[in-house]
Design a protein around this motif. Structure first.
Motif, mmCIF file in Angstrom:
data_model
loop_
_atom_site.group_PDB
_atom_site.id
_atom_site.type_symbol
_atom_site.label_atom_id
_atom_site.label_comp_id
_atom_site.label_asym_id
_atom_site.label_seq_id
_atom_site.Cartn_x
_atom_site.Cartn_y
_atom_site.Cartn_z
ATOM 1 N N GLY A 1 0.823 -1.210 0.000
ATOM 2 C CA GLY A 1 0.000 0.000 0.000
ATOM 3 C C GLY A 1 0.858 1.262 0.000
ATOM 4 N N LEU A 2 1.892 1.287 0.846
ATOM 5 C CA LEU A 2 2.765 2.472 0.892
ATOM 6 C C LEU A 2 3.540 2.637 -0.409
ATOM 7 N N MET A 3 3.968 1.537 -1.007
ATOM 8 C CA MET A 3 4.688 1.621 -2.270
ATOM 9 C C MET A 3 3.758 2.161 -3.372
ATOM 10 N N SER A 4 2.521 1.700 -3.416
ATOM 11 C CA SER A 4 1.559 2.172 -4.415
ATOM 12 C C SER A 4 1.251 3.656 -4.203
ATOM 13 N N LEU A 5 1.042 4.040 -2.961
ATOM 14 C CA LEU A 5 0.754 5.442 -2.655
ATOM 15 C C LEU A 5 1.939 6.341 -3.020
ATOM 16 N N SER A 6 3.150 5.920 -2.718
ATOM 17 C CA SER A 6 4.322 6.738 -3.041
ATOM 18 C C SER A 6 4.506 6.851 -4.559
ATOM 19 N N MET A 7 4.182 5.792 -5.285
ATOM 20 C CA MET A 7 4.289 5.846 -6.744
ATOM 21 C C MET A 7 3.249 6.814 -7.320
ATOM 22 N N LEU A 8 2.032 6.815 -6.792
ATOM 23 C CA LEU A 8 1.004 7.757 -7.231
ATOM 24 C C LEU A 8 1.420 9.199 -6.928
ATOM 25 N N LEU A 9 1.977 9.421 -5.750
ATOM 26 C CA LEU A 9 2.442 10.767 -5.393
ATOM 27 C C LEU A 9 3.576 11.223 -6.304
ATOM 28 N N PHE A 10 4.479 10.311 -6.632
ATOM 29 C CA PHE A 10 5.590 10.650 -7.518
ATOM 30 C C PHE A 10 5.073 11.111 -8.879
ATOM 31 N N TRP A 11 4.175 10.319 -9.482
ATOM 32 C CA TRP A 11 3.665 10.687 -10.803
ATOM 33 C C TRP A 11 2.796 11.949 -10.743
#
Length: 97
Positions: free
Chosen positions: A15-25
């Motif tokens: 979940g944290l990895m997915s959220l951080s990837m969304l924030l990055f993009w």
């Protein structure tokens, strides 16, 4: 000793990895939009008005050309007067007299 997850990610890690990837993009996209808007603001909005066309140089009149020839010494004053009279429609002075 036995590990249950064998070093893998649990639910929170994914979940944290997915959220951080969304924030990055999201940051990349927002940064691109801000950059495009900033560059659009600093560029002139309308092109410079076109320069008025310059008139072509006017050709000298036949009388001016004749006066220039006299000034350069190409013809003498008598020939100048005779040609000027012809240009003005007076005819040939030698034929009348």
């Amino acid at each position: 000793m036995m590990y249950w997850h064998d070093g893998g990610m649990n639910g929170w890690g994914i979940g944290l990895m997915s959220l951080s990837m969304l924030l990055f993009w999201a940051l990349v996209i927002v940064g691109g939009i801000v950059l495009v808007r900033h560059l659009g603001r600093t560029a002139p909005h309308s092109p410079a008005p076109p320069e008025p066309p310059t008139a072509p140089p006017q050709r000298p009149t036949p009388e001016q050309l004749l006066a220039e020839r006299l000034a350069r010494g190409e013809i003498d004053p008598d020939e100048y007067r005779a040609r000027l009279n012809t240009l003005r429609g007076g005819g040939d002075p030698a034929a009348s007299g």
